[in-house]
Write a protein that holds these residues in place. Structure first.
Motif, PDB file in Angstrom:
ATOM      1  N   MET A 117       0.706  -1.152  -0.108  1.00  0.00           N
ATOM      2  CA  MET A 117       0.013   0.104  -0.138  1.00  0.00           C
ATOM      3  C   MET A 117       0.788   1.238  -0.038  1.00  0.00           C
ATOM      4  N   VAL A 118       1.813   1.477   0.958  1.00  0.00           N
ATOM      5  CA  VAL A 118       2.755   2.452   1.114  1.00  0.00           C
ATOM      6  C   VAL A 118       3.255   2.639  -0.281  1.00  0.00           C
ATOM      7  N   GLU A 119       3.857   1.515  -0.930  1.00  0.00           N
ATOM      8  CA  GLU A 119       4.393   1.468  -2.003  1.00  0.00           C
ATOM      9  C   GLU A 119       3.980   2.179  -3.368  1.00  0.00           C
ATOM     10  N   ASN A 120       2.501   2.525  -3.242  1.00  0.00           N
ATOM     11  CA  ASN A 120       1.672   3.174  -4.075  1.00  0.00           C
ATOM     12  C   ASN A 120       1.810   4.587  -3.970  1.00  0.00           C
ATOM     13  N   HIS A 121       2.526   5.150  -3.185  1.00  0.00           N
ATOM     14  CA  HIS A 121       2.885   6.547  -3.147  1.00  0.00           C
ATOM     15  C   HIS A 121       4.192   6.987  -3.123  1.00  0.00           C
ATOM     16  N   PRO A 122       5.092   6.591  -4.392  1.00  0.00           N
ATOM     17  CA  PRO A 122       6.390   6.714  -4.222  1.00  0.00           C
ATOM     18  C   PRO A 122       6.894   8.230  -4.086  1.00  0.00           C
ATOM     19  N   SER A 123       5.881   9.183  -4.482  1.00  0.00           N
ATOM     20  CA  SER A 123       6.199  10.548  -4.331  1.00  0.00           C
ATOM     21  C   SER A 123       6.302  11.033  -3.027  1.00  0.00           C
ATOM     22  N   GLN A 124       5.599  10.470  -1.977  1.00  0.00           N
ATOM     23  CA  GLN A 124       5.835  10.797  -0.720  1.00  0.00           C
ATOM     24  C   GLN A 124       7.179  10.733   0.083  1.00  0.00           C
ATOM     25  N   ALA A 125       7.591  12.037   0.624  1.00  0.00           N
ATOM     26  CA  ALA A 125       8.809  11.951   1.094  1.00  0.00           C
ATOM     27  C   ALA A 125       9.054  11.168   2.198  1.00  0.00           C
ATOM     28  N   SER A 126       8.305  10.929   2.858  1.00  0.00           N
ATOM     29  CA  SER A 126       8.296   9.809   4.052  1.00  0.00           C
ATOM     30  C   SER A 126       7.203   9.029   4.126  1.00  0.00           C
ATOM     31  N   LYS A 127       7.253   8.021   4.476  1.00  0.00           N
ATOM     32  CA  LYS A 127       6.039   7.005   4.259  1.00  0.00           C
ATOM     33  C   LYS A 127       5.420   7.192   5.529  1.00  0.00           C
ATOM     34  N   PHE A 128       5.915   7.998   6.653  1.00  0.00           N
ATOM     35  CA  PHE A 128       5.081   8.152   7.840  1.00  0.00           C
ATOM     36  C   PHE A 128       4.790   9.590   7.931  1.00  0.00           C
ATOM     37  N   LYS A 129       3.424   9.825   8.144  1.00  0.00           N
ATOM     38  CA  LYS A 129       2.974  11.219   8.273  1.00  0.00           C
ATOM     39  C   LYS A 129       3.273  11.540   9.743  1.00  0.00           C
ATOM     40  N   CYS A 130       2.910  10.489  10.663  1.00  0.00           N
ATOM     41  CA  CYS A 130       3.175  10.941  12.158  1.00  0.00           C
ATOM     42  C   CYS A 130       3.928   9.643  12.737  1.00  0.00           C
ATOM     43  N   GLU A 131       4.640   9.970  13.717  1.00  0.00           N
ATOM     44  CA  GLU A 131       5.091   8.817  14.545  1.00  0.00           C
ATOM     45  C   GLU A 131       5.118   9.204  16.068  1.00  0.00           C
ATOM     46  N   VAL A 132       4.446   8.279  16.696  1.00  0.00           N
ATOM     47  CA  VAL A 132       4.287   8.279  18.140  1.00  0.00           C
ATOM     48  C   VAL A 132       5.219   7.729  19.013  1.00  0.00           C
ATOM     49  N   LYS A 133       6.212   8.363  19.688  1.00  0.00           N
ATOM     50  CA  LYS A 133       7.371   7.895  20.424  1.00  0.00           C
ATOM     51  C   LYS A 133       7.422   7.778  21.742  1.00  0.00           C
ATOM     52  N   ASN A 134       7.017   6.843  22.740  1.00  0.00           N
ATOM     53  CA  ASN A 134       7.192   6.673  24.032  1.00  0.00           C
ATOM     54  C   ASN A 134       6.071   7.752  24.708  1.00  0.00           C
ATOM     55  N   LEU A 135       4.870   7.756  24.204  1.00  0.00           N
ATOM     56  CA  LEU A 135       4.087   8.788  24.527  1.00  0.00           C
ATOM     57  C   LEU A 135       3.307   7.989  25.941  1.00  0.00           C
ATOM     58  N   ASN A 136       3.403   8.968  26.800  1.00  0.00           N
ATOM     59  CA  ASN A 136       2.388   8.698  27.987  1.00  0.00           C
ATOM     60  C   ASN A 136       1.517  10.006  28.266  1.00  0.00           C
ATOM     61  N   PHE A 137       0.102   9.561  28.830  1.00  0.00           N
ATOM     62  CA  PHE A 137      -0.555  10.724  28.984  1.00  0.00           C
ATOM     63  C   PHE A 137      -1.225  10.757  30.204  1.00  0.00           C
ATOM     64  N   TYR A 138      -1.194  11.712  31.152  1.00  0.00           N
ATOM     65  CA  TYR A 138      -1.816  11.733  32.335  1.00  0.00           C
ATOM     66  C   TYR A 138      -3.068  12.630  32.442  1.00  0.00           C
ATOM     67  N   TYR A 139      -4.157  12.011  33.110  1.00  0.00           N
ATOM     68  CA  TYR A 139      -5.173  12.863  33.420  1.00  0.00           C
ATOM     69  C   TYR A 139      -5.024  13.151  35.209  1.00  0.00           C
ATOM     70  N   GLY A 140      -4.526  14.375  35.470  1.00  0.00           N
ATOM     71  CA  GLY A 140      -4.087  14.629  36.636  1.00  0.00           C
ATOM     72  C   GLY A 140      -3.031  13.503  37.054  1.00  0.00           C
ATOM     73  N   SER A 141      -3.181  12.604  38.090  1.00  0.00           N
ATOM     74  CA  SER A 141      -2.106  11.823  38.266  1.00  0.00           C
ATOM     75  C   SER A 141      -2.183  10.354  37.582  1.00  0.00           C
ATOM     76  N   VAL A 142      -3.342  10.120  37.094  1.00  0.00           N
ATOM     77  CA  VAL A 142      -3.478   9.011  36.425  1.00  0.00           C
ATOM     78  C   VAL A 142      -3.201   8.696  35.096  1.00  0.00           C
ATOM     79  N   ARG A 143      -2.454   7.739  34.924  1.00  0.00           N
ATOM     80  CA  ARG A 143      -1.695   7.405  33.723  1.00  0.00           C
ATOM     81  C   ARG A 143      -2.603   6.745  32.935  1.00  0.00           C
ATOM     82  N   VAL A 144      -3.152   7.465  31.681  1.00  0.00           N
ATOM     83  CA  VAL A 144      -4.172   6.897  30.786  1.00  0.00           C
ATOM     84  C   VAL A 144      -3.447   6.215  29.743  1.00  0.00           C
TER      85      VAL A 144
END
Lengths: 260, 309
Positions: free
Chosen positions: A1-28
């Motif tokens: 699928m990715v190969e269908n778009h060779p013009s694209q500079a990078s195959k990743f639009k977004c990369e999430v790296k070691n994301l942690n998210f907290y609501y207050g002190s709760v790690r969600v």
């Protein structure tokens, strides 16, 4: 699928790296790593409360609107960490659009709804707005249904039309990526089918990240699927693999309907 | 009837239907009575106003009453032109609203869209205290503090003037405008706000382009309440704007409002049933009609510009 778009500079639009998210002190969200491929549909699935919507809302920093929320880790959009404190969340939201669970058109006319993003960007040239509104409505497959009543209140539209209007509103500002938060959960099967078809067409133009409550929907429209459970990504792979040959037991149980 | 009803399930124990219905009926009647009592009071007040004004208008022609530009019912050659009282009422109202509507609206937008919950918890009651201050205190505040203050830049300002009375009345009205407007804006669903933020809108853009228009019907209700309060306000204008019925549209002059006339004239001893006595009711009727007109106007404007969500 990715190969269908060779013009694209990078195959990743977004990369999430070691994301942690907290609501207050709760790690969600716990150590999330995820790559969103350019011009593909990436689906987030998992049982209620697994954190999929929370993860989605990190991408346009909606969590910044409410006090007590905190992120650690990175989400790179074209190699720039959009979670960095010096990044303006408004700029992020101008590049990454969002469509919500419940259709939420503004209490304005159909035209003004689509023009909203242009207006908040200071665009006031009438002809340019006209043109963009028409193009956005065409891209959202709504133009033919509303072209004769652009100045009617958006609330007079049906639920499915309202949701397509919200998609048109997001498209009007030419985003690079659109986040969908269970966009069909408030719609009937026919409206759902038209939204799904639309999403499949839209990946030509934008990268799509979608949260869905329905595994069938993920199977029908997505190229990649991430299965989330208790704030973690258990498995991320091609959609076909996730549904036919998952590595993890948990994923297998979920996609086979054994829990969730 | 009762012997005919079918016992569907022996395990459900209900009071006999006839007693249940009777109980419901009594409660319904009580509620109806409570609702009617307020309507009845309104009708009663209107009835007395119309009844007493009717005998007034048998002696003074309505045309004279509405067109004569002098109001001197207690003089030797009495004249009964209500226009000076109406002008006084309108001028003080306009002055009050030109302060209360902008400030009240801005305060409401700030409290609803910008203030932190903690600040709102403190600021809102503080603002609402303004509405609880007795109006006689406001009256003397206007007369003894605001007027002398205004006389520094405006040395020709008379001791009693509509400007100072109107401004202080505006301060009194701010909490009515801001409190109801804020409630209306906070009632706008959060998904509309999020929709706007997700489009890259700022807080201010969201407040002005989405939240304010969506809440406009509640906000205009707040404005109408403000107008009614201003038109009907008595003590502030009686103390600070004077009791002289002078026909003028200049707020920097002294003039009596309808309410100020009524309060002034009732301080004297008027023989019950005399023409002077009946002027009170004629003036009162004009007051009620003015409020009514504003209410109806507001109702239609609200309907016209409403954005339903």
């Amino acid at each position: 699928m990715v190969e269908n778009h060779p013009s694209q500079a990078s195959k990743f639009k977004c990369e999430v790296k070691n994301l942690n998210f907290y609501y207050g002190s709760v790690r969600v969200l716990k150590d999330i790593n995820l790559s969103v491929f350019s011009h593909q549909v990436t689906a987030l699935i998992g049982p209620s409360g697994c954190g999929k919507t929370t993860l989605l809302r990190c991408f346009n920093r909606m969590h910044d609107l409410y006090p007590g929320n905190r992120y650690t880790g990175e989400i790179e959009l074209d190699k720039i960490n959009i979670l960095a404190p010096w990044i303006d969340p408004i700029e992020v939201r101008m590049r990454i659009g969002m469509v919500f669970q419940k259709p939420n058109p503004f209490p304005k006319s159909i035209y003004e709804n689509v023009a909203y993003g242009l207006r908040v960007r200071g665009q006031s040239q009438r002809s340019a707005i006209d043109e963009t509104v028409e193009q956005a409505l065409r891209n959202a497959a709504l133009w033919d249904e509303v072209k004769d009543r652009l100045y009617d209140l958006a609330f007079n539209l049906s639920g499915g039309q309202q949701q397509r209007l919200c998609i048109a509103r997001a498209l009007a500002t030419n985003p690079e990526m659109i986040l969908f938060d269970e966009p069909t959960s408030a719609l009937d099967p026919i409206a759902t089918a038209s939204i799904e078809e639309l999403i499949t067409q839209l990946k030509e133009k934008v990268t799509i990240l979608i949260v869905t409550h329905s595994m069938q929907q993920a199977a029908r429209i997505s190229d990649r699927t991430a299965f989330m459970y208790l704030g973690e990504i258990i498995e991320f792979d091609r959609t076909q693999t996730i549904f036919s040959d998952p590595t993890h037991r948990k994923t297998q149980d979920y996609v086979n309907g054994r829990f969730g | 009837m009762s012997e005919k009803y079918l016992k569907l399930s022996p395990t459900i124990h209900l009071a006999p239907r006839i007693i249940r219905n009777l109980r419901e009926r009594i409660v319904e009647l009580l509620l109806l009575g409570a609702a009617i009592s307020s309507i009845a009071t309104t009708i009663g007040i209107l009835g007395i106003l119309i009844y007493e004004s009717f005998s007034f208008f048998q002696q003074v022609s309505i045309i004279k009453f509405l067109t004569d530009t002098e109001w001197s019912p207690l003089f030797e050659n009495p004249r009964y032109g209500v226009v000076p009282l109406v002008s006084g009422t309108l001028v003080t109202t306009v002055v009050a609203l030109s302060l209360a509507i902008p400030l009240g609206t801005i305060a409401a937008i700030y409290l609803s869209e910008f203030a932190s919950p903690k600040l709102r918890e403190i600021a809102k009651p503080c603002l609402e205290i303004l509405a609880g201050i007795p109006t006689v205190v406001y009256g003397y505040f206007a007369y003894l503090f605001v007027t002398p203050l205004l006389q520094i830049p405006l040395p020709d300002l008379p001791g009693s003037n509509m400007l100072s009375a109107g401004l202080v009345m505006g301060i009194m009205i701010i909490p009515y405008v801001s409190s109801i407007s804020e409630d209306a804006m906070r009632a706008v669903p959060v998904h509309l706000r999020e929709g706007s933020y997700a489009m890259g809108a700022t807080r201010l853009q969201t407040a002005l382009r989405v939240v304010f228009p969506a809440a406009i019907s509640g906000i205009s209700a707040a404005y109408i309440l403000g107008i009614s309060r201003a038109v009907g306000e008595t003590m502030i204008v009686a103390i600070a704007a004077g009791l002289q019925p002078i026909l003028t549209w200049n707020p920097m002059e002294e003039a009596a409002t309808i309410t100020a006339y009524i309060v002034g004239v009732t301080q004297g001893d008027l023989p019950h049933g005399s023409l002077e006595y009946q002027t009170i009711f004629a003036a009162g009727l004009v007051l009620v009609l003015m409020t009514l007109v504003f209410n109806i106007l507001g109702h239609f404007l609200t309907k016209r510009y409403r954005e339903v969500y």
